[in-house]
Design a protein around this motif. Structure first.
Motif, mmCIF file in Angstrom:
data_model
loop_
_atom_site.group_PDB
_atom_site.id
_atom_site.type_symbol
_atom_site.label_atom_id
_atom_site.label_comp_id
_atom_site.label_asym_id
_atom_site.label_seq_id
_atom_site.Cartn_x
_atom_site.Cartn_y
_atom_site.Cartn_z
ATOM 1 N N GLY A 105 0.935 -1.370 -0.041
ATOM 2 C CA GLY A 105 0.025 0.028 0.065
ATOM 3 C C GLY A 105 0.773 1.198 -0.187
ATOM 4 O O GLY A 105 0.800 2.040 -0.879
ATOM 5 N N LYS A 106 1.806 1.156 0.919
ATOM 6 C CA LYS A 106 2.844 2.373 1.104
ATOM 7 C C LYS A 106 3.516 2.701 -0.093
ATOM 8 O O LYS A 106 3.912 3.804 -0.568
ATOM 9 C CB LYS A 106 3.498 2.280 2.272
ATOM 10 N N TYR A 109 1.691 4.023 -3.034
ATOM 11 C CA TYR A 109 1.446 5.535 -2.759
ATOM 12 C C TYR A 109 2.666 6.251 -3.296
ATOM 13 O O TYR A 109 2.633 7.174 -4.000
ATOM 14 C CB TYR A 109 1.097 6.019 -1.249
ATOM 15 N N TRP A 137 -6.364 -0.621 0.252
ATOM 16 C CA TRP A 137 -5.254 0.116 0.217
ATOM 17 C C TRP A 137 -5.400 0.689 -1.192
ATOM 18 O O TRP A 137 -4.952 2.067 -1.286
ATOM 19 C CB TRP A 137 -4.034 -0.430 0.182
ATOM 20 N N ILE A 141 -5.144 4.961 -2.185
ATOM 21 C CA ILE A 141 -4.043 5.576 -2.816
ATOM 22 C C ILE A 141 -4.453 5.900 -4.315
ATOM 23 O O ILE A 141 -3.575 6.507 -5.183
ATOM 24 C CB ILE A 141 -2.629 5.007 -2.646
ATOM 25 N N SER A 270 0.639 4.633 8.183
ATOM 26 C CA SER A 270 -0.003 5.288 7.185
ATOM 27 C C SER A 270 0.669 5.384 5.899
ATOM 28 O O SER A 270 2.137 4.981 5.873
ATOM 29 C CB SER A 270 -0.374 6.679 7.636
ATOM 30 N N ARG A 271 0.298 5.806 4.900
ATOM 31 C CA ARG A 271 0.637 5.837 3.692
ATOM 32 C C ARG A 271 1.976 6.273 3.279
ATOM 33 O O ARG A 271 2.771 5.911 2.517
ATOM 34 C CB ARG A 271 -0.446 6.137 2.502
#
Ligand SMILES: Nc1nc2c(ncn2[C@@H]2O[C@H](COP(=O)(O)OP(=O)(O)OP(=O)(O)O)[C@@H](O)[C@H]2O)c(=O)[nH]1
Ligand SMILES: [Mg+2]
Length: 288
Positions: A105-106, A109, A137, A141, A270-271
């Motif tokens: 997910g991160k 992003y 996710w 994003i 968090s992202r």
């Protein structure tokens, strides 16, 4: 949260204790330093090498010298990746609960912020919750996600992911995998199969096989990195959950003992909380 903040506990375990040690007039100073380095999870090999390097300096220079040697030691392994032909496929592997899905997910992003078009595929088809988590996710994003279904063959999901990435002109395909299987099938065998299917699809795929490890588990994480690397070959490691652990020194052991580059650091949930690993910054934050 920034890197300096994320490394707070690691730093107090490492740098502060070294400073304390240097303040004492201990005849066995070097072996005390070596023991402390080993306790800081940076690995026996690196600890020995660092201590040997100190022998040439006087104790008043030890602290600065350590910082310099550590930076040097980590930079040896910083290799540039060559031009990669899109879609760049990044396969994320690791045992259960380490942070694979969150890392994807991160990372998605990070890529989208850089203007890339990103597609997710979930090879964790053993839990409906896993598909749901990745979908959430993607929504958050602005990534695409290919539909895969509970019980589907993960390798075929990866295969379909590449087809979809090609059809949709995607820059990056990030593939999530399971950390634990509900069948007797071996996790490594499954990862091998996914890699095989990808490389049959196009020889250069996947460009990245990234092991996610949980920094809070220290030496256990190093052992996981070794097993996965031996079994399936890794191009890099993401060290997740660096925030709140004193065991961040493990990053140094991974690079130095296993020769695997650390690519990213997870410093929160968090992202925004994934940062590229830059050796100079890491060591600077450790010694600050
Ligand atoms: N503090 C912190 N928590 C993290 C980080 N990365 C992941 N987490 C948390 O760790 C937990 C597990 O993360 P997941 O991404 O679900 O882990 P996973 O490897 O996909 O787990 P499985 O799919 O069950 O194998 C979640 O609660 C995440 O929010 C991080 O860098 N810092
Ligand atoms: Mg997951």
């Amino acid at each position: 949260m920034g890197l300096t903040e994320a490394l707070t506990k690691t730093r107090s375990r490492f740098s502060n204790r070294i400073r304390n040690l240097l303040g004492k007039r201990d005849p066995n100073l070097l072996s005390e330093i070596e023991a402390l380095l080993i306790q800081s999870d940076i690995g026996v090999f690196a600890s020995e090498q660092l201590t040997n390097a100190l022998e040439r300096s006087s104790p008043s220079e030890y602290y600065q010298q350590l910082e310099k040697e550590l930076t040097h030691l980590l930079n040896l392994k910083n290799e540039e990746t060559q031009d990669q032909k899109p879609p760049v496929v990044e396969l994320y592997v690791g045992v259960n609960g380490v942070g694979k899905t969150t890392t994807i997910g991160k990372r998605g992003y990070m890529l989208i912020k850089g203007g890339e078009k990103v597609l997710f595929a979930s090879g964790d088809t053993y839990r409906t919750g896993a598909l749901q988590q990745l979908r959430q996710w993607a929504e958050e994003i602005g990534a695409d996600v290919i539909e895969s279904h509970y019980g589907a063959d993960p390798a075929s999901v990866a295969y379909d992911g590449v087809d979809a990435a090609l059809a949709r002109d995607v820059d990056y395909l990030l593939i999530d995998t399971a950390g634990r299987l509900h069948t007797k099938r071996n996790l490594m065998e499954e990862m091998k199969k996914i890699k095989r299917v990808l490389s049959n699809k196009r020889q250069d795929l996947p460009q990245e096989t990234i092991l996610v490890i949980d920094a809070t588990t220290g030496q256990n994480a190093l052992q996981q990195a070794k097993s996965f690397n031996d079994a399936i070959g890794l191009s890099g490691v993401t060290l997740a959950k660096l925030d709140g652990t004193a065991k961040g020194g493990i990053a140094i052991a991974i690079v130095k003992e296993l020769g695997i580059p650390v690519k990213f650091l997870g410093i929160g949930e968090s992202r925004e909380d994934l940062i590229p690993f830059i050796a100079d910054d890491f060591i600077k934050a450790l010694f600050e």
